[in-house]
Enzyme design. Structure first.
Site, PDB file in Angstrom:
ATOM      1  N   CYS A  73      41.312  43.962  43.945  1.00  0.00           N
ATOM      2  CA  CYS A  73      41.168  43.552  45.611  1.00  0.00           C
ATOM      3  C   CYS A  73      42.710  42.577  45.828  1.00  0.00           C
ATOM      4  CB  CYS A  73      40.292  43.906  46.218  1.00  0.00           C
ATOM      5  SG  CYS A  73      39.370  44.898  45.713  1.00  0.00           S
TER       6      CYS A  73
HETATM    7  C1  BEZ Z   1      37.756  43.411  42.272  1.00  0.00           C
HETATM    8  O1  BEZ Z   1      38.598  43.506  42.903  1.00  0.00           O
HETATM    9  O2  BEZ Z   1      37.960  42.804  41.313  1.00  0.00           O
HETATM   10  C2  BEZ Z   1      36.355  43.955  42.374  1.00  0.00           C
HETATM   11  C3  BEZ Z   1      35.468  44.772  43.077  1.00  0.00           C
HETATM   12  C4  BEZ Z   1      34.502  45.481  43.089  1.00  0.00           C
HETATM   13  C5  BEZ Z   1      34.475  45.758  41.833  1.00  0.00           C
HETATM   14  C6  BEZ Z   1      34.582  44.511  41.080  1.00  0.00           C
HETATM   15  C7  BEZ Z   1      35.952  44.751  40.557  1.00  0.00           C
END
Ligand code: BEZ
Length: 260
Positions: A73
């Site tokens: 994210c």
């Molecule tokens: C990420 O942004 O890496 C992420 C966020 C929530 C669950 C899995 C990955």
């Protein structure tokens, strides 16, 4: 082997499809291409926002994310911030949605500025209780449990959904692809063309399915060719005769070529 409790779809015209029984319990609105995106009010990093009033009249890229302070994210939010001017140039506004408290979202944005040097200037919705994520069908327990997936919705200036992309939590999106889609929709709306596989701006268009030869000629003059009655190609520069190179797929006219 995992065992599922299946039921059959029955009835005239129903295909013989077996579906897990718990699919029956799913209900509620699921965004679909062609729907008007629902109006909503929400707190954002730029203040309270009424969605329709904010979005109407320009293209909108609404991107939902699993959560603040997570790796994929973070790179996505920085990537959208870096590309914001390119979206603005195509008449599109960005708005993100995360299932976090406002303080966390603003803290995360400040941190991204420090770590990666990217400034997030567009609104981010703090959907702390996940109401919007649920309403927009961003929960896919089979992928990420109670955490929302990455859903992108492209919404046109009349608030109609033109494209929906669902990505799993662990795969980051491509801003280049979002910009390509916006370019394709703008071509479709202004020229009444379709775009082929792997099209990028500047590439040839397609005569849309259902348009007959007379309509194609009325719209595109002689700037289209027929490879098959179901496959017709429109010269990319049909709108700008001054810069019109030969259509890549048009057979050379007698006398064309390098002097022979
Ligand atoms: C990420 O942004 O890496 C992420 C966020 C929530 C669950 C899995 C990955």
């Amino acid at each position: 082997m995992t065992s599922f409790d299946f039921f059959h779809l029955h009835g005239p015209g129903r295909p013989n499809v077996r579906l897990p029984r718990d699919y029956l319990r799913r209900s509620g609105w699921v965004p679909r291409i062609g729907d008007i995106f629902p109006d909503f009010a929400a707190p954002t990093t730029q203040g309270p926002l009424d969605f329709h009033a904010w979005a109407e009249g320009s293209w909108t890229v609404l991107f939902g994310q699993p959560g603040a302070f997570t790796p994929v994210c973070t790179t996505e939010l920085a990537g959208f911030a870096r590309a914001e001017a390119d979206f603005t140039a195509l008449g599109a506004k960005l708005i993100g949605l995360v299932p976090d408290e406002m303080d966390d979202v603003t803290g995360w944005i400040a941190d991204i500025s420090q770590v990666l040097g990217d400034e997030v200037r567009f609104p981010m919705i703090a959907d702390a209780d996940g109401t919007l994520a649920r309403s927009f069908a961003m929960l896919c327990p089979g992928d990420s449990g109670a955490t929302p997936i990455r859903k992108t919705v492209l919404i046109d200036p009349a608030l109609r959904i033109r494209m929906i992309l669902d990505y799993p939590a662990r795969v980051g999106r491509s801003t280049v692809e979002m910009l390509r889609l916006l370019d394709a929709f703008r071509a479709q709306d202004s020229l009444d063309v379709a775009t082929p596989c792997d099209w990028t701006p500047g590439g040839d268009y397609l005569v849309p399915s259902g348009m007959d030869r007379d309509e194609a000629t009325a719209l595109f003059g002689d700037d289209w060719i027929e490879l098959r009655p179901y496959l017709r190609v429109v010269n990319a520069t049909v709108l700008d005769p001054a810069r019109r190179p030969p259509c890549a797929l048009r057979p050379p006219a007698p006398g064309d070529g390098d002097g022979d």
